[in-house]
Design a protein around this motif. Structure first.
Motif, short mmCIF file in Angstrom:
data_model
loop_
_atom_site.label_atom_id
_atom_site.label_comp_id
_atom_site.label_asym_id
_atom_site.label_seq_id
_atom_site.Cartn_x
_atom_site.Cartn_y
_atom_site.Cartn_z
N ALA A 6 0.83 -1.20 0.00
CA ALA A 6 0.00 0.00 0.00
C ALA A 6 0.86 1.25 0.00
O ALA A 6 0.59 2.23 -0.72
N HIS A 7 1.91 1.25 0.85
CA HIS A 7 2.81 2.41 0.92
C HIS A 7 3.47 2.66 -0.44
O HIS A 7 3.53 3.81 -0.91
N LYS A 8 3.93 1.61 -1.07
CA LYS A 8 4.58 1.74 -2.38
C LYS A 8 3.60 2.25 -3.43
O LYS A 8 3.93 3.14 -4.23
N ARG A 9 2.39 1.71 -3.42
CA ARG A 9 1.38 2.09 -4.41
C ARG A 9 0.99 3.56 -4.23
O ARG A 9 0.94 4.33 -5.21
N LEU A 10 0.73 3.99 -3.01
CA LEU A 10 0.30 5.37 -2.77
C LEU A 10 1.43 6.37 -3.04
O LEU A 10 1.19 7.48 -3.52
N THR A 11 2.65 5.98 -2.75
CA THR A 11 3.79 6.84 -3.06
C THR A 11 3.92 7.05 -4.56
O THR A 11 4.15 8.17 -5.04
#
Length: 272
Positions: A6-11
């Motif tokens: 999720a962190h990677k996708r939102l970044t």
């Protein structure tokens, strides 16, 4: 806490929005929590929301993009209830219908599209076009003052209004603190406009008196008598008396002409 995915996708999505902005849409994650996003929608032309500034939040689940965010709009719009979750196919009301391929830009375009339609759902309200235009005109004031709950004054030279809840606001806020934290540049622009236009921060009303228009002596008499009388019924009585005085003055000046005109009409009837 967001998963690594999720962190990677939102970044990645934030970088994409920054590189290729979407018209009428601005969004970013909070510095302290990447799952909390703040957005601003600008009302498109040819809609009741034209030039309005609509601030809201997207609250993403830790397993995004395999589950949708909760969607809220905080600015009064005449279309949505303030700060309530919206039931949309792209929101957490319908997790099974959410497509992981949809991105933040897709979600916000969906919100904007639904906003400019007349479809109803949980969290939406039915407002008139006039009401929505009024909310649009007051949206920047509302965002930066927390709906009139601010203690800030115009340049420190005007006393704050006693109305600390805000005139006509749907929900009083935190004085605009949260909006300023997330949107400092927009907040500065809003306050500049409030200062230039002499808008009362506590009421959202203009403090500039409209100049008196040129008018006839009769109208001037009405205005003079009404402004010097007490408010309410007294003003109505005084205004009525002024109208009678004005009418009697006109009759007094023109009674001779009225008599001649009346006699002319009577003689014409007799001759015919």
């Amino acid at each position: 806490m967001a998963t690594k995915a999720a962190h990677k996708r939102l970044t990645r999505e934030y970088a994409a929005l920054a590189a290729q902005p979407v018209e009428y849409i601005t969004a970013h994650p909070a510095e302290s929590n990447i799952l909390e996003w703040h957005y601003v929608l600008t009302g498109p032309p040819q809609t009741p929301y034209h030039n309005g500034q609509y601030w809201g939040t997207l609250t993403f689940p830790p397993d995004y993009p395999f589950a949708p965010p909760a969607i809220r709009m905080h600015t009064p719009s005449g279309r949505f209830r303030c700060s309530e979750r919206l039931c949309l196919s792209i929101s957490d009301f319908h997790p099974k219908s959410f497509n992981p391929a949809w991105e933040v830009s897709t979600i916000l375009l969906g919100v904007l599209s639904f906003m400019t339609s007349e479809d109803m759902t949980t969290g939406s309200i039915s407002g008139t076009e006039a009401q929505r235009k009024e909310f649009a005109a007051r949206s920047r004031w509302w965002n930066s003052t927390g709906g009139g709950s601010t203690d800030r004054t115009l340049g420190g030279s005007l006393k704050p209004s006693s109305n600390t809840k805000g005139f006509g606001s749907i929900k009083s806020g935190d004085g605009g603190k949260k909006f300023k934290e997330q949107w400092p540049e927009l907040d500065e622009e809003n306050w500049k406009a409030i200062e230039e236009q002499k808008i009362d921060p506590q009421t959202g009303r203009s403090l500039i008196l409209a100049p008196a228009q040129n008018c006839s002596p009769e109208t001037a008499a009405l205005r003079k008598r009404a402004s010097g009388s007490t408010a309410g019924l007294g003003a109505v009585v005084e205004g009525g008396q002024a109208a009678r005085d004005a009418g009697q003055g006109w009759l007094g000046r023109n009674w001779g002409k009225l008599v001649v005109a009346t006699l002319f009409v009577l003689l014409s009837d007799v001759q015919s």
